[in-house]
Every structure is written in structure tokens, then in C-alpha cells.
Enzyme design. Structure first.
Site, PDB file in Angstrom:
ATOM      1  N   LYS A  18      31.586  17.679   6.398  1.00  0.00           N
ATOM      2  CA  LYS A  18      30.620  17.767   7.150  1.00  0.00           C
ATOM      3  C   LYS A  18      30.192  16.492   6.263  1.00  0.00           C
ATOM      4  O   LYS A  18      29.480  15.730   7.444  1.00  0.00           O
ATOM      5  CB  LYS A  18      29.524  19.329   7.152  1.00  0.00           C
TER       6      LYS A  18
ATOM      7  N   LYS B   7      33.929  24.515  18.075  1.00  0.00           N
ATOM      8  CA  LYS B   7      33.514  24.095  18.819  1.00  0.00           C
ATOM      9  C   LYS B   7      33.382  22.570  18.990  1.00  0.00           C
ATOM     10  O   LYS B   7      33.603  22.051  19.721  1.00  0.00           O
ATOM     11  CB  LYS B   7      31.869  24.358  19.293  1.00  0.00           C
TER      12      LYS B   7
ATOM     13  N   LYS C 291      40.828  24.367  12.094  1.00  0.00           N
ATOM     14  CA  LYS C 291      40.376  25.771  12.274  1.00  0.00           C
ATOM     15  C   LYS C 291      39.745  25.627  13.495  1.00  0.00           C
ATOM     16  O   LYS C 291      39.368  24.263  13.955  1.00  0.00           O
ATOM     17  CB  LYS C 291      39.000  26.252  11.135  1.00  0.00           C
TER      18      LYS C 291
HETATM   19  P1  TYM Z   1      29.707  29.814  10.712  1.00  0.00           P
HETATM   20  O1  TYM Z   1      28.714  29.461  11.518  1.00  0.00           O
HETATM   21  O2  TYM Z   1      30.431  28.069  10.535  1.00  0.00           O
HETATM   22  O3  TYM Z   1      31.142  30.871  11.111  1.00  0.00           O
HETATM   23  C1  TYM Z   1      30.763  32.125  11.286  1.00  0.00           C
HETATM   24  C2  TYM Z   1      31.727  32.876  10.972  1.00  0.00           C
HETATM   25  O4  TYM Z   1      32.980  33.117  12.003  1.00  0.00           O
HETATM   26  C3  TYM Z   1      33.642  32.925  10.328  1.00  0.00           C
HETATM   27  N1  TYM Z   1      34.904  31.457  11.379  1.00  0.00           N
HETATM   28  C4  TYM Z   1      35.747  31.823  12.135  1.00  0.00           C
HETATM   29  N2  TYM Z   1      36.541  32.986  11.543  1.00  0.00           N
HETATM   30  C5  TYM Z   1      38.508  33.158  12.192  1.00  0.00           C
HETATM   31  N3  TYM Z   1      38.790  31.436  12.092  1.00  0.00           N
HETATM   32  C6  TYM Z   1      38.069  30.188  12.141  1.00  0.00           C
HETATM   33  N4  TYM Z   1      38.758  29.571  12.917  1.00  0.00           N
HETATM   34  C7  TYM Z   1      36.196  30.628  11.830  1.00  0.00           C
HETATM   35  N5  TYM Z   1      35.192  29.486  12.180  1.00  0.00           N
HETATM   36  C8  TYM Z   1      34.486  30.329  11.270  1.00  0.00           C
HETATM   37  C9  TYM Z   1      33.330  32.102   9.383  1.00  0.00           C
HETATM   38  O5  TYM Z   1      34.532  32.910   8.239  1.00  0.00           O
HETATM   39  C10 TYM Z   1      32.297  33.115   9.400  1.00  0.00           C
HETATM   40  O6  TYM Z   1      32.080  34.288   8.723  1.00  0.00           O
HETATM   41  N6  TYM Z   1      27.257  29.560   5.907  1.00  0.00           N
HETATM   42  C11 TYM Z   1      28.528  30.367   7.207  1.00  0.00           C
HETATM   43  C12 TYM Z   1      26.836  30.801   7.513  1.00  0.00           C
HETATM   44  C13 TYM Z   1      26.300  31.479   7.030  1.00  0.00           C
HETATM   45  C14 TYM Z   1      26.274  33.516   6.384  1.00  0.00           C
HETATM   46  C15 TYM Z   1      25.196  34.015   5.253  1.00  0.00           C
HETATM   47  C16 TYM Z   1      27.732  33.730   5.767  1.00  0.00           C
HETATM   48  C17 TYM Z   1      25.148  31.456   6.171  1.00  0.00           C
HETATM   49  N7  TYM Z   1      24.578  32.628   5.475  1.00  0.00           N
HETATM   50  C18 TYM Z   1      25.498  34.844   4.360  1.00  0.00           C
HETATM   51  C19 TYM Z   1      27.377  35.479   5.199  1.00  0.00           C
HETATM   52  C20 TYM Z   1      26.247  35.223   4.723  1.00  0.00           C
HETATM   53  C21 TYM Z   1      28.903  29.270   7.983  1.00  0.00           C
HETATM   54  O7  TYM Z   1      28.538  28.671   8.134  1.00  0.00           O
HETATM   55  O8  TYM Z   1      29.599  30.087   9.079  1.00  0.00           O
END
Ligand code: TYM
Length: 332
Positions: free
Chosen positions: A114, A199, A196
Site C-alpha cells: 500500500k 477492486k 489477487k
Molecule cells: P480486506 O478488507 O482486504 O479483505 C476482507 C477479507 O477478504 C479476503 N480477501 C480475499 N480472499 C481471497 N481472495 C481474494 N482475492 C481476497 N481479497 C480479499 C481477505 O483475506 C479478508 O479475509 N485487515 C483486513 C480487515 C480486518 C480484519 C480485522 C480481518 C480488519 N480487522 C480483524 C480479520 C480480523 C483487510 O484489510 O481485509
């Protein structure tokens, strides 16, 4: 009766939910609702590490809540809430930041990615973000954190922080396990099978709210492979595009890779790609329709997030009080 184990996870409402979020995370949550005591939230505090348009952030947070429910997370059985409505997340985050090393945060892949993408805004929040995530998790003392593979590193850091804190103050935090699905843990972009699904590349990203025709078109244009073999075979190294489509198909149909290879034996990508598209359309259509219906019911959604925030705060406060006491803050 034995108490249920606890599961917790969140998604940032920084973009519309996509198939990666669904298959990597939400589907895995919804499949286990009866077995666990579950907490799922919109990680809105996290989103402002990158500039957001306030009106869009509000709209997406509500849409995400509606989508959680539409995906099968019944608010009667799960605690659904918005992170910014539960102040203990930011409070614990400060404490934990004093137990996290600069070097540990510097090693986080998501920070490196990022900060490379947003060179003009490498803010302190972007850097300390994994500490807030650790607070999100540890407040609820979960056994499992169901996430896609890209979040594993953050859950591992959470474990390290918790273990460090416990080694000083005794057993304050439960050490959580990441819970990563077998199929769907890492969904790649349909047009860029090396990256991956996200968006930021919308042509290769299937959004939960995309209509049927858009989904069908995106799958028809999916990149397969360059070896012109035209054969559906699971070989992620040499055929990443085909392997990605196979893992999507496996995840939505529950079929194994061998079953899929058999099903499409002798048929080329011209048959395979639209079939994957159809399977995804069948999965997402009811979710989209239910999300659209729920978004219009503002009073219901408000009731859900109010009750969710109350329940979440109650639990979060118990952990925060314990932490404050341990570190030596005077108790009221
Ligand atoms: P975020 O918002 O980027 O993504 C949310 C969830 O979706 C999964 N994910 C994917 N899985 C498979 N293939 C993909 N292309 C893909 N893109 C996203 C992510 O692994 C995630 O599970 N930091 C976290 C959000 C968060 C969080 C937490 C998660 C904040 N606090 C506490 C668990 C516990 C994040 O940015 O995910």
C-alpha cells in the site's frame, strides 16, 4: 452445556464487496454460524488509512452490512457491527502499539504494497494498521479468525503481540488461530491471474452486486493460459488462469479438482469459462437480490447495527478493563 467457540472477522468497506471477499472470507463465515459464537464487523476505521469519500464510505458500510445478512449471517445468531461504533478498538490499539516493535510492522507485506501504491500518503495509520487489527481481534477473545490467505501475516502478528503481552501480565488474551479456507483462500483477478482479485482492477474483479450479464461477460473474457492446450487441468504454475477459474468453480459448487477435470474432459475453455460464470451467477444472484431488498429497509439495518454495537461493546469492555488494570491504570 459446553460454551461455543468464538469466531471473529472483518472486511474494510473501502470498496464494493467482491468474489474474493465472498469466497475467501464471508462464505467461510456463513458456513459455520451454528457452530460458533460469531462477531463480524465492517472495518471502517481501517479504511481511512487511504483517503475515502465520506458519502461513499457511509453507503458502502451500510451495503456491506446488508450483504453480510444476505450471505446468511443472521443478526439473531451473529453479532454484526461497525468498528467505529465500538470505541474499545481504538483504545486497545493504543495500548498494544506500545507492545509492538517498529521492525515487526516494517515487515508487513500489506504495508509495503500500500505504501508503494499511495506514495503521497504514507501515513502513520497505514503503518500501525496491523496493531488496530490485533486490537479488533483480541478484544473478543476468539478461537478462530476466518480470513483469506493475504491476511494470515496480520493474524500471526496478532498472536505474537498477544503472546508478548501475556508473558508479561499473565493470561489476558486468548491466542487466536487463523482459519483459512481450503478452496478460495486466494482468488486471483480474472484478467490478471498473477494478482489477487481486488477492486483496483475492476475488469477482472467480480463484484457481489454485479448483474448477471456483467458477470457472464467478465468470465467470458477471463484470461486462461498461453499454451493453447485448451484443456481444463489444475496446474497453477503453468496455467494460473485456468487454476484460478477451477478454484472459483470448486468453491461455489463444492466439487473437487478431479471432478472438474472429468466434467470438462474433451471440452475447451469456450465451454468451461461460461460454465464457471453461470455457477457464480447462480451463487451471487440471490445474495444480490436480498442485499438490494435489505438496503431499502433502513430502520431494520439501524436496529441491527445498534444492537450489534451494544453487544460488541459489552464484550470488548471486559477485555479492555482487564488490560487497563494489568498495565497499571487507576480503575474507576
Ligand atoms: P480486506 O478488507 O482486504 O479483505 C476482507 C477479507 O477478504 C479476503 N480477501 C480475499 N480472499 C481471497 N481472495 C481474494 N482475492 C481476497 N481479497 C480479499 C481477505 O483475506 C479478508 O479475509 N485487515 C483486513 C480487515 C480486518 C480484519 C480485522 C480481518 C480488519 N480487522 C480483524 C480479520 C480480523 C483487510 O484489510 O481485509
Amino acid at each position: 452445556m459446553e460454551e461455543k467457540k468464538i469466531m471473529l472477522s472483518g472486511i474494510q468497506p473501502s470498496g464494493d464487496l467482491h468474489l474474493g471477499n465472498y469466497l475467501g472470507a464471508i462464505k467461510n463465515w456463513a458456513d459455520r454460524v451454528d457452530e460458533f459464537d460469531c462477531y463480524y464487523f465492517m472495518a471502517d476505521l481501517h479504511t481511512i488509512t487511504v483517503r475515502q469519500n465520506p458519502a461513499d464510505l457511509r453507503r458502502r458500510s451500510m451495503q456491506q452490512l446488508a450483504a453480510y445478512i444476505a450471505c446468511g449471517l443472521d443478526p439473531e445468531k451473529n453479532t454484526l457491527f461497525l468498528q467505529s461504533m465500538v470505541p474499545q478498538h481504538a483504545q486497545l490499539s493504543w495500548v498494544l502499539s506500545c507492545y509492538t516493535q517498529f521492525g515487526e510492522l516494517s515487515r508487513m507485506t500489506q504495508f509495503k504494497d500500500k505504501s508503494a501504491k499511495h506514495k503521497d500518503n504514507i501515513n502513520a495509520g497505514l503503518f500501525t494498521y496491523p496493531v488496530l487489527m490485533a486490537a479488533d481481534i483480541l478484544l473478543y477473545q476468539p478461537h478462530y479468525v476466518p480470513v483469506g490467505a493475504d491476511q494470515k501475516q496480520h493474524v500471526e502478528l496478532t498472536r505474537d503481540i498477544a503472546q508478548r503481552f501475556n508473558s508479561i501480565y499473565g493470561d489476558v488474551f486468548r491466542i487466536p488461530e487463523p482459519y483459512i479456507p481450503k478452496a478460495g483462500a486466494r482468488i486471483y483477478g480474472l484478467t490478471t491471474p498473477g494478482d489477487k482479485m481486488s477492486k483496483s482492477i475492476p475488469e477482472g474483479c467480480v463484484f457481489i452486486m454485479d448483474d448477471d450479464a456483467t458477470i457472464a461477460r467478465k468470465f467470458k473474457r477471463a484470461v486462461t493460459d498461453s499454451d493453447r492446450e485448451n484443456c481444463v487441468r489444475f496446474d497453477p504454475e503453468n496455467k494460473p488462469g485456468v487454476a484460478n477459474l477451477m478454484s472459483i468453480y470448486a468453491s461455489v459448487t463444492g466439487k473437487t479438482y478431479e471432478e472438474i477435470e472429468k466434467e470438462f474432459e474433451g471440452q475447451g475453455y469456450g465451454v468451461f469459462k461460461p460454465a464457471v460464470g453461470e455457477a457464480v451467477i447462480d451463487t451471487l444472484r440471490p445474495i444480490r437480490e436480498e442485499t438490494e431488498r435489505l438496503i431499502k429497509d433502513k430502520a431494520y439495518l439501524e436496529q441491527v447495527y445498534r444492537e450489534g454495537a451494544q453487544k460488541a461493546s459489552y464484550i470488548a469492555n471486559k477485555t479492555l478493563r482487564k488490560v487497563y488494570k494489568k498495565v497499571g491504570f487507576v480503575q474507576i
